[in-house]
Design a protein around this motif. Sequence first.
Motif, short mmCIF file in Angstrom:
data_model
loop_
_atom_site.label_atom_id
_atom_site.label_comp_id
_atom_site.label_asym_id
_atom_site.label_seq_id
_atom_site.Cartn_x
_atom_site.Cartn_y
_atom_site.Cartn_z
N ALA A 179 0.98 -1.19 -0.09
CA ALA A 179 -0.25 0.14 -0.02
C ALA A 179 0.95 1.43 -0.18
O ALA A 179 0.49 2.32 -0.38
CB ALA A 179 -1.07 -0.19 1.26
N GLN A 180 2.08 1.01 0.24
CA GLN A 180 2.93 2.62 0.62
C GLN A 180 3.96 2.39 -0.79
O GLN A 180 4.71 3.41 -0.86
CB GLN A 180 3.69 2.26 1.74
CG GLN A 180 2.93 2.26 2.98
CD GLN A 180 1.90 3.27 3.11
OE1 GLN A 180 2.13 4.37 2.71
NE2 GLN A 180 0.70 2.78 3.52
N ARG A 181 3.83 1.73 -1.84
CA ARG A 181 4.51 1.66 -3.00
C ARG A 181 4.24 3.01 -3.73
O ARG A 181 3.05 3.29 -3.94
CB ARG A 181 4.13 0.59 -3.82
CG ARG A 181 4.57 -0.70 -3.22
CD ARG A 181 4.15 -2.05 -4.27
NE ARG A 181 4.99 -1.97 -5.33
CZ ARG A 181 5.62 -2.86 -5.87
NH1 ARG A 181 6.04 -3.99 -5.19
NH2 ARG A 181 6.04 -2.62 -7.05
N ASP A 182 5.06 3.46 -4.31
CA ASP A 182 4.84 4.53 -5.33
C ASP A 182 4.18 4.17 -6.39
O ASP A 182 3.24 4.80 -6.90
CB ASP A 182 6.25 5.31 -5.90
CG ASP A 182 6.94 5.88 -4.99
OD1 ASP A 182 6.33 6.34 -3.94
OD2 ASP A 182 8.20 6.24 -4.93
N ASP A 183 4.25 2.97 -6.91
CA ASP A 183 3.41 2.40 -8.08
C ASP A 183 2.08 1.57 -7.44
O ASP A 183 1.80 0.73 -8.17
CB ASP A 183 4.29 1.59 -8.81
CG ASP A 183 4.80 0.29 -8.31
OD1 ASP A 183 4.86 0.09 -7.35
OD2 ASP A 183 5.35 -0.67 -9.05
N ALA B 204 -7.90 -2.25 -1.12
CA ALA B 204 -7.73 -3.47 -0.19
C ALA B 204 -7.15 -3.04 1.12
O ALA B 204 -7.79 -3.52 2.27
CB ALA B 204 -6.90 -4.66 -0.72
N TRP B 205 -6.42 -2.18 1.17
CA TRP B 205 -5.50 -1.64 2.34
C TRP B 205 -6.76 -0.55 2.96
O TRP B 205 -6.72 -0.83 4.32
CB TRP B 205 -4.36 -0.88 1.98
CG TRP B 205 -3.72 -0.22 3.22
CD1 TRP B 205 -3.44 1.08 3.38
CD2 TRP B 205 -3.20 -0.89 4.24
NE1 TRP B 205 -2.72 1.51 4.51
CE2 TRP B 205 -2.69 -0.03 5.35
CE3 TRP B 205 -3.30 -2.21 4.61
CZ2 TRP B 205 -2.17 -0.44 6.43
CZ3 TRP B 205 -2.68 -2.48 5.96
CH2 TRP B 205 -1.98 -1.67 6.84
N GLY B 206 -7.29 0.32 2.25
CA GLY B 206 -8.31 1.18 2.73
C GLY B 206 -9.33 0.51 3.48
O GLY B 206 -9.87 0.60 4.73
N TYR C 59 -6.06 7.93 4.00
CA TYR C 59 -5.42 7.12 3.06
C TYR C 59 -6.01 7.22 1.61
O TYR C 59 -5.59 7.41 0.56
CB TYR C 59 -4.95 5.62 3.29
CG TYR C 59 -4.52 4.82 2.25
CD1 TYR C 59 -3.08 5.05 2.19
CD2 TYR C 59 -5.02 3.84 1.65
CE1 TYR C 59 -2.37 4.24 1.17
CE2 TYR C 59 -4.50 3.10 0.57
CZ TYR C 59 -2.95 3.29 0.39
OH TYR C 59 -2.58 2.49 -0.45
N MET C 60 -7.35 6.88 1.53
CA MET C 60 -8.09 6.53 0.38
C MET C 60 -8.21 8.14 -0.31
O MET C 60 -8.13 8.19 -1.42
CB MET C 60 -9.44 6.25 0.65
CG MET C 60 -9.08 4.54 0.85
SD MET C 60 -10.86 3.37 0.73
CE MET C 60 -11.53 3.99 2.31
#
Length: 484
Positions: free
Chosen positions: A400-404, A412-414, A429-430
Amino acid sequence: MMRRFAILPAAFSIAAALSGCDGGGGGVPTNGRLIDQVHPSQNYAQATEVQGLLAPANTLASGVIEAPEVSDYPQAIVDRLLASWTGSRPDARIWLTPDTAFTSDVSVGGAIFLNTGLIRYFHDAPEIQKEDALAFVLAHELSHILLGHTAAQRENKALKNGVFSAMKWGSMVGRFSAGSGATDAVSKAILSSMGAKAFLDTALFPSWSRGQEEEADALAVDLMARTGYSVSAATDVMDVLISSEDQDIARLAQAEAQKETSFTADSFTFRAKAGDEIDRAIVDALRAAAQQHPHARERRLALAAYLRQAYPVRAHVTLTRKPLQEWVKSAPVTNLLKGVDLLGEAASLIGQSQWGQARQVLAHVRQPAAGSAYYALMTYQVAMQTGQSASAQRLLATAAQRDDVTFPIAVAWGTALSAAGKTGEAEAYMEKEQKAMSNTGFLPYRIKNARQAKDGISSLKLSVICEGLGDDNLARQCSAMEKN
């Protein structure tokens, strides 16, 4: 009854707007070369964040694959083409996408997407293994940036959404006035009344209007000529595109479903259920129009006309084969193609809920495919479904923290944060990723999160924003989240 028919003028106005929305440029010249007549931009609006740069590739689960050992060679070609440009130069970077189609694209933010399907074709087809041919592909995408087409792309897509909505309303009007037994001719008349030609010219083919594509072809040839490439290689690429388009049309005809038929353009799908003669006739009309107006063939004719008038005498240029042949046969490219095949196989198994087999396939994926967001998403999914929830959450948190980061990973992370009761963190985040990606697809999930937090004001606010965008498919998703 009058309220239903009142929407038709809106359909007319949208279609009219589309017909004039070509985005940049004054068309392909009939005398002289485009590169000598175009006015270079003084600056190029490019995304400041990677998420924005990679849209729309990051809306898909497949995302991009970062592999300098593969992309350095085509990047060098882009840099060489840019060196011949007299105006300011954008930072046009190559990104690889695990897509099987013989295509490439460019983002609104100025990234050039090179599909692995295109690389595979160069790998497998000796007759087109020449740097000049790849140079035309890359010069075409670069030309979209140089001509300012990317700046108009968002507006084009917003207008397309309006046309798609108008088409659906037009279908409802036709059903009301003619009944379920309306003839094919009546349905086609409804489609025609909403500006079929404007729709076909601008919305039928993804991303770019026909005029923009032909301008980009012409400028690509000019950039090639200035750089020392053979402009004749452009026609070789167009021939491949025609063949690919013919195969797509044939597959579409074979896949005709008896229970439901559909027509797809960009992310929109117009469906007709069994017995719905109005919608089925509209789908048939769109498909027939697509077959009668093969885009690649028209581009090929326009390109041939431009080559005749702009390059009546061409200096003999020896086609550069060795560099490209060495590249497509190199270990990095071979490893990339093998890895993409495995990712596709794993995705298919996951789609069939064959989690154990998918895990076995993913275990054989190596770099550079193993470093992709696509791989990260699938390893997370497999871990979740095979009882490794703690490991899965760690994988997702990192992805979820990737630049890409891709839209599916971000959602999914949200959703995971919201399910854990961290609704404030989930919304932050979202909201951040929605802005970074310019992706309104986050709205339904943000509404669901607000309802989880029992925040009725935020839920209502987001719902109003969703309804106001004019995307009826997105509006339905938002409405569904409001009711859950």
